[in-house]
Design a protein around this motif. Structure first.
Motif, PDB file in Angstrom:
ATOM      1  N   VAL A  74       0.837  -1.201   0.000  1.00  0.00           N
ATOM      2  CA  VAL A  74       0.000   0.000   0.000  1.00  0.00           C
ATOM      3  C   VAL A  74       0.872   1.251   0.000  1.00  0.00           C
ATOM      4  CG1 VAL A  74      -0.159   0.235   2.510  1.00  0.00           C
ATOM      5  CG2 VAL A  74      -2.069   0.987   1.081  1.00  0.00           C
ATOM      6  N   GLY A  75       0.280   2.356  -0.419  1.00  0.00           N
ATOM      7  CA  GLY A  75       0.953   3.650  -0.375  1.00  0.00           C
ATOM      8  C   GLY A  75      -0.079   4.714  -0.061  1.00  0.00           C
ATOM      9  N   LEU A  76       0.370   5.946   0.069  1.00  0.00           N
ATOM     10  CA  LEU A  76      -0.527   7.046   0.400  1.00  0.00           C
ATOM     11  C   LEU A  76      -0.748   7.955  -0.801  1.00  0.00           C
ATOM     12  CD1 LEU A  76       0.949   7.957   3.892  1.00  0.00           C
ATOM     13  CD2 LEU A  76      -1.245   6.844   3.447  1.00  0.00           C
ATOM     14  N   ALA A  77      -1.957   8.464  -0.906  1.00  0.00           N
ATOM     15  CA  ALA A  77      -2.311   9.365  -2.002  1.00  0.00           C
ATOM     16  C   ALA A  77      -2.734  10.712  -1.436  1.00  0.00           C
ATOM     17  CB  ALA A  77      -3.455   8.771  -2.820  1.00  0.00           C
ATOM     18  N   MET A  78      -2.510  11.747  -2.229  1.00  0.00           N
ATOM     19  CA  MET A  78      -3.003  13.079  -1.884  1.00  0.00           C
ATOM     20  C   MET A  78      -4.233  13.357  -2.740  1.00  0.00           C
ATOM     21  SD  MET A  78      -1.031  16.762  -1.671  1.00  0.00           S
ATOM     22  CE  MET A  78      -0.736  17.056  -3.422  1.00  0.00           C
ATOM     23  N   VAL A  79      -5.342  13.664  -2.070  1.00  0.00           N
ATOM     24  CA  VAL A  79      -6.580  13.987  -2.770  1.00  0.00           C
ATOM     25  C   VAL A  79      -6.845  15.475  -2.593  1.00  0.00           C
ATOM     26  CG1 VAL A  79      -9.046  13.497  -2.978  1.00  0.00           C
ATOM     27  CG2 VAL A  79      -7.470  11.681  -2.264  1.00  0.00           C
TER      28      VAL A  79
ATOM     29  N   ASN B 190     -17.563   8.394  -8.219  1.00  0.00           N
ATOM     30  CA  ASN B 190     -17.271   9.212  -9.406  1.00  0.00           C
ATOM     31  C   ASN B 190     -17.404  10.695  -9.063  1.00  0.00           C
ATOM     32  OD1 ASN B 190     -16.596   9.752 -12.078  1.00  0.00           O
ATOM     33  ND2 ASN B 190     -18.715   9.705 -12.777  1.00  0.00           N
ATOM     34  N   ASP B 191     -16.766  11.080  -7.971  1.00  0.00           N
ATOM     35  CA  ASP B 191     -16.886  12.435  -7.441  1.00  0.00           C
ATOM     36  C   ASP B 191     -16.046  13.404  -8.276  1.00  0.00           C
ATOM     37  OD1 ASP B 191     -16.929  14.767  -5.909  1.00  0.00           O
ATOM     38  OD2 ASP B 191     -17.067  13.647  -4.030  1.00  0.00           O
ATOM     39  N   LYS B 192     -16.695  14.192  -9.068  1.00  0.00           N
ATOM     40  CA  LYS B 192     -15.996  15.112  -9.970  1.00  0.00           C
ATOM     41  C   LYS B 192     -15.417  16.319  -9.240  1.00  0.00           C
ATOM     42  CE  LYS B 192     -18.835  13.771 -13.942  1.00  0.00           C
ATOM     43  NZ  LYS B 192     -17.813  12.826 -14.408  1.00  0.00           N
ATOM     44  N   ASP B 193     -15.797  16.492  -7.964  1.00  0.00           N
ATOM     45  CA  ASP B 193     -15.248  17.600  -7.173  1.00  0.00           C
ATOM     46  C   ASP B 193     -13.864  17.288  -6.631  1.00  0.00           C
ATOM     47  OD1 ASP B 193     -17.514  19.148  -7.535  1.00  0.00           O
ATOM     48  OD2 ASP B 193     -18.489  18.402  -5.708  1.00  0.00           O
ATOM     49  N   LEU B 194     -13.516  15.990  -6.608  1.00  0.00           N
ATOM     50  CA  LEU B 194     -12.240  15.584  -6.031  1.00  0.00           C
ATOM     51  C   LEU B 194     -11.323  14.965  -7.077  1.00  0.00           C
ATOM     52  CD1 LEU B 194     -13.398  13.998  -2.640  1.00  0.00           C
ATOM     53  CD2 LEU B 194     -12.680  16.344  -3.094  1.00  0.00           C
ATOM     54  N   LEU B 195     -10.029  15.071  -6.823  1.00  0.00           N
ATOM     55  CA  LEU B 195      -9.023  14.570  -7.762  1.00  0.00           C
ATOM     56  C   LEU B 195      -7.889  13.906  -6.981  1.00  0.00           C
ATOM     57  CD1 LEU B 195      -7.895  14.628 -10.771  1.00  0.00           C
ATOM     58  CD2 LEU B 195      -6.704  16.706 -10.079  1.00  0.00           C
ATOM     59  N   ILE B 196      -7.480  12.715  -7.433  1.00  0.00           N
ATOM     60  CA  ILE B 196      -6.339  12.033  -6.828  1.00  0.00           C
ATOM     61  C   ILE B 196      -5.085  12.464  -7.566  1.00  0.00           C
ATOM     62  CG2 ILE B 196      -5.275   9.806  -6.302  1.00  0.00           C
ATOM     63  CD1 ILE B 196      -8.090   8.574  -6.444  1.00  0.00           C
ATOM     64  N   VAL B 197      -4.149  13.056  -6.828  1.00  0.00           N
ATOM     65  CA  VAL B 197      -2.888  13.493  -7.440  1.00  0.00           C
ATOM     66  C   VAL B 197      -2.072  12.257  -7.803  1.00  0.00           C
ATOM     67  CG1 VAL B 197      -0.761  14.805  -7.090  1.00  0.00           C
ATOM     68  CG2 VAL B 197      -2.918  15.640  -6.121  1.00  0.00           C
ATOM     69  N   PRO B 198      -1.605  12.139  -9.042  1.00  0.00           N
ATOM     70  CA  PRO B 198      -0.922  10.914  -9.495  1.00  0.00           C
ATOM     71  C   PRO B 198       0.503  10.754  -8.968  1.00  0.00           C
ATOM     72  CG  PRO B 198      -0.923  12.541 -11.245  1.00  0.00           C
ATOM     73  CD  PRO B 198      -1.741  13.130 -10.121  1.00  0.00           C
ATOM     74  N   HIS B 199       0.607  10.544  -7.659  1.00  0.00           N
ATOM     75  CA  HIS B 199       1.907  10.258  -7.058  1.00  0.00           C
ATOM     76  C   HIS B 199       1.676   9.438  -5.802  1.00  0.00           C
ATOM     77  CE1 HIS B 199       6.146  10.822  -6.025  1.00  0.00           C
ATOM     78  NE2 HIS B 199       5.738  10.988  -4.778  1.00  0.00           N
ATOM     79  N   LEU B 200       2.481   8.396  -5.612  1.00  0.00           N
ATOM     80  CA  LEU B 200       2.336   7.511  -4.454  1.00  0.00           C
ATOM     81  C   LEU B 200       3.396   7.863  -3.405  1.00  0.00           C
ATOM     82  CD1 LEU B 200       0.652   4.996  -3.574  1.00  0.00           C
ATOM     83  CD2 LEU B 200       2.561   3.600  -4.372  1.00  0.00           C
TER      84      LEU B 200
END
Length: 246
Positions: free
Chosen positions: A109-114, A190-200
């Motif tokens: 597992v890793g951590l994501a920034m949303v 499918n929350d269009k208000d939020l975005l997962i930054v593509p970095h682990l």
């Protein structure tokens, strides 16, 4: 004749008793889909972790009994023998290894920034959220990462869903949480208000936790885990909840 019949009855009773499954009391926090969460229809606690620990227990002749609690209370519950094993997507860290004994790892597992989608391009790395409010789940590795950000104003919540709701409402600049949980949330909402930054961030491994003095249980869990991996059952559970391995 009577003596032999009585002897047979006693032997039968003892045999049945020895064949009964032991109970492993499992502590979890049912607010972290797809690992552990309450089925909205049945209220049963389900998920990847739950299927894994039940299969592991069964493989060694035991039965897993699930108990829901707040994540921050899980390790104290282990230390006071309120539960036998903690199964809640618990990342193996050096700090936690000082408090509990871990099984062999069973998931990477890793951590994501949303962030809010409207801030795409503005918040690309942890450096970009220095000095800003950051949302996380209390006691989680996401919270620990947030605390490492310079001048961070960490806002801890009991549940990941609460942290994401605060983010949506503009109460923090970003939320730090497990990448699998973040991706599962997006696949479900499918929350269009939020975005997962593509970095682990901080890639680590997840394991079952037991009290420091319960080495026998840790070894038993390792035996069961090895058995379900060898039989292919682990892969079936993985695909059911997390999709095919890449």
């Amino acid at each position: 004749m009577k003596k032999s019949i009585v002897s047979l009855l006693i032997a039968g009773i003892l045999g049945c008793a020895s064949a009964q499954a032991g109970t492993i009391l499992v502590g979890t926090d049912a607010g972290l889909a797809p690992f552990e969460f309450k089925d909205p229809q049945t209220e049963e606690i389900v998920g990847f972790d739950m299927d894994i620990i039940k299969a592991v227990a069964k493989a060694v002749g035991d039965e897993a009994k699930i108990q829901n609690m707040q994540f921050a209370g899980i390790i104290p519950a282990l230390q006071t023998n309120m539960i036998d094993v903690a199964v809640a997507a618990i990342t193996i860290t050096e700090e936690r290894q000082k408090q509990v004994l871990f099984s062999d790892p069973y998931y990477d597992v890793g951590l994501a920034m949303v962030i809010k989608a409207s801030n795409e391009g503005k918040y690309k790395t942890l450096d970009d959220i220095q000095g800003k409010p950051i949302c996380a789940q209390i006691g989680s590795t996401g919270s620990l990462l947030a605390q490492s950000v310079k001048d961070a104003k960490v806002m801890n919540f009991d549940q990941v869903a609460e942290a994401l709701m605060e983010l949506k409402m503009g109460g923090c600049a970003a939320a730090l949480l497990g990448d699998t949980t973040a991706r599962h949330y997006q696949s479900q909402h499918n929350d269009k208000d939020l975005l997962i930054v593509p970095h682990l961030y901080n890639p680590k491994q997840v394991g079952f936790a037991v009290s420091k003095n319960n080495k026998a249980l840790a070894e038993k869990l390792n035996k069961g885990l090895a058995a379900i991996k060898a039989s292919g059952e682990y892969d079936k559970i993985y695909e059911k909840w997390l999709g095919k391995k890449h």
